[in-house]
Design a protein around this motif. Structure first.
Motif, short mmCIF file in Angstrom:
data_model
loop_
_atom_site.label_atom_id
_atom_site.label_comp_id
_atom_site.label_asym_id
_atom_site.label_seq_id
_atom_site.Cartn_x
_atom_site.Cartn_y
_atom_site.Cartn_z
N ALA A 92 0.83 -1.21 0.00
CA ALA A 92 0.00 0.00 0.00
C ALA A 92 0.86 1.26 0.00
N GLU A 93 1.94 1.27 0.78
CA GLU A 93 2.84 2.42 0.81
C GLU A 93 3.52 2.60 -0.55
N PHE A 94 3.93 1.49 -1.16
CA PHE A 94 4.59 1.54 -2.45
C PHE A 94 3.64 2.10 -3.51
N ARG A 95 2.39 1.61 -3.51
CA ARG A 95 1.40 2.09 -4.48
C ARG A 95 1.05 3.57 -4.24
N ASN A 96 0.97 3.96 -2.99
CA ASN A 96 0.69 5.37 -2.68
C ASN A 96 1.84 6.26 -3.16
N ALA A 97 3.07 5.81 -2.97
CA ALA A 97 4.24 6.58 -3.41
C ALA A 97 4.30 6.68 -4.93
N ALA A 98 3.72 5.71 -5.63
CA ALA A 98 3.72 5.73 -7.10
C ALA A 98 2.83 6.83 -7.66
N LYS A 99 1.97 7.38 -6.83
CA LYS A 99 1.07 8.44 -7.30
C LYS A 99 1.78 9.79 -7.37
#
Length: 168
Positions: free
Chosen positions: A119-126
């Motif tokens: 979830a943190e990785f996906r959020n950072a991808a934004k």
């Protein structure tokens, strides 16, 4: 346990050719790793910080992280004490201290991994992942490009969970 293998696999792919996604499969450990080339996100008169996002997979489980490489241009290597993003303390693990960048003189380098949840990785991808590194011999700050993270996420989203992840 998978984090140790992530670090090992990353170190084996550290000299990857220039390009987009780099894929590595370690038949001995059964770990698949995808990563990108290193990107410099900080440089001043005293130090340089490079990052490389990586995702590992084994037995249907995935681990997400940002591999950091910090070296000082001036004498004495960096000693990283903590890494923050937006005021939140991140899980950082030092993996190695090396003498690298040996052109005119060798530089002390600290290599480590910032562990992230999916979830943190996906959020950072934004919008990217801002990093603030605090060390005994300096402070470094920069942002991991969202494009690097999005490239890896596109690769694993196209791969079924548990399948071998790899570059196209």
């Amino acid at each position: 346990m998978i984090w140790r293998f992530m670090i090992l696999c990353f170190l084996l792919t550290a000299c990857a050719p220039i390009g987009g996604v780099v894929s590595f499969n370690d038949n001995w450990t059964g770990i698949d790793t995808i990563t990108t080339n290193e990107q410099e996100i900080f440089r001043d008169r005293q130090g340089v910080m490079l990052v490389r996002p990586a995702i590992t997979s084994r037995g249907g489980q995935r681990a997400f992280g940002i591999v950091t490489r910090v070296y000082r241009i001036v004498p004495n290597g960096p000693i990283i004490e903590k890494i923050e993003s937006n005021g939140n303390l991140l899980r950082y693990q030092k993996t190695d201290r090396l003498l690298t960048q040996c052109i005119d003189t060798c530089r002390h380098t600290e290599i480590g991994v910032v562990h992230l949840t999916e979830a943190e990785f996906r959020n950072a991808a934004k919008s990217g992942l801002p990093l603030r590194i605090f060390g005994r011999r300096g402070r470094y700050h920069g942002t991991v490009s969202p494009a690097l993270l999005q490239t890896l996420l596109a690769q694993i989203d196209a791969t079924p969970q548990g399948a071998v992840i790899g570059a196209p």
